[in-house]
Design a protein around this motif. Structure first.
Motif, PDB file in Angstrom:
ATOM      1  N   GLU A  94      59.200  30.615  83.258  1.00 34.87           N
ATOM      2  CA  GLU A  94      59.200  30.128  81.869  1.00 34.87           C
ATOM      3  C   GLU A  94      59.937  31.143  80.882  1.00 34.87           C
ATOM      4  OE1 GLU A  94      55.354  29.528  80.455  1.00 34.87           O
ATOM      5  OE2 GLU A  94      54.625  28.036  81.810  1.00 34.87           O
ATOM      6  N   THR A  95      60.427  30.668  79.745  1.00 39.01           N
ATOM      7  CA  THR A  95      61.154  31.731  79.096  1.00 39.01           C
ATOM      8  C   THR A  95      60.150  31.810  77.764  1.00 39.01           C
ATOM      9  OG1 THR A  95      62.397  29.973  78.240  1.00 39.01           O
ATOM     10  CG2 THR A  95      63.406  31.397  79.706  1.00 39.01           C
ATOM     11  N   GLY A  96      60.268  33.185  77.134  1.00 34.70           N
ATOM     12  CA  GLY A  96      59.582  33.257  75.849  1.00 34.70           C
ATOM     13  C   GLY A  96      60.273  34.433  75.344  1.00 34.70           C
ATOM     14  N   GLU A  97      60.554  34.198  73.919  1.00 34.28           N
ATOM     15  CA  GLU A  97      61.418  35.337  73.251  1.00 34.28           C
ATOM     16  C   GLU A  97      62.617  35.498  74.196  1.00 34.28           C
ATOM     17  OE1 GLU A  97      58.759  38.557  72.173  1.00 34.28           O
ATOM     18  OE2 GLU A  97      57.410  37.405  71.309  1.00 34.28           O
ATOM     19  N   TYR A 101      59.516  34.689  82.285  1.00 34.91           N
ATOM     20  CA  TYR A 101      58.104  34.867  82.945  1.00 34.91           C
ATOM     21  C   TYR A 101      58.196  34.037  84.371  1.00 34.91           C
ATOM     22  CZ  TYR A 101      56.896  36.437  78.497  1.00 34.91           C
ATOM     23  OH  TYR A 101      56.830  37.446  77.231  1.00 34.91           O
TER      24      TYR A 101
END
Length: 105
Positions: A94-97, A101
């Motif tokens: 997943e991506t965040g900011e 991840y």
């Protein structure tokens, strides 16, 4: 004619126990020049043809990026990094900011 850019929005995915990307959006920026009397006398038709060309390029790029063969090439390219990091069984990515991840089993 002109400077055109194809922007492909990618989402990370798990593929073949490695990391690949799914194209979730495409956008072609720039213009195509259509020469001749159509451009001079029927600018609306020129705009229509330009949009048709751009839509076709965007759709084809998205379709190509989402083929199994391309995903396998991406997964193979990331496999060395995945193995070096000791990420045996990747469950999700997943991506965040501004981060990627990776959740391993």
């Amino acid at each position: 004619m002109g400077n055109r850019k194809l922007i492909i929005e990618l989402k990370p995915i798990v593929h073949g126990n490695s990391i690949a990307f799914e194209a979730i959006g495409t956008k072609l920026k720039g213009h195509f020049a259509i020469n001749g009397p159509v451009q001079a006398f029927m600018p609306g038709l020129t705009t229509y043809f330009e949009r048709q060309i751009m839509n076709a390029v965007e759709a084809q790029a998205k379709r190509l990026m989402n083929t199994s063969a391309v995903r396998t090439m991406m997964a193979d390219a990331f496999r060395g990094t995945v193995n070096t990091l000791g990420l045996g069984g990747i469950d999700t990515v997943e991506t965040g900011e501004d981060h990627l991840y990776i959740c391993a089993k």
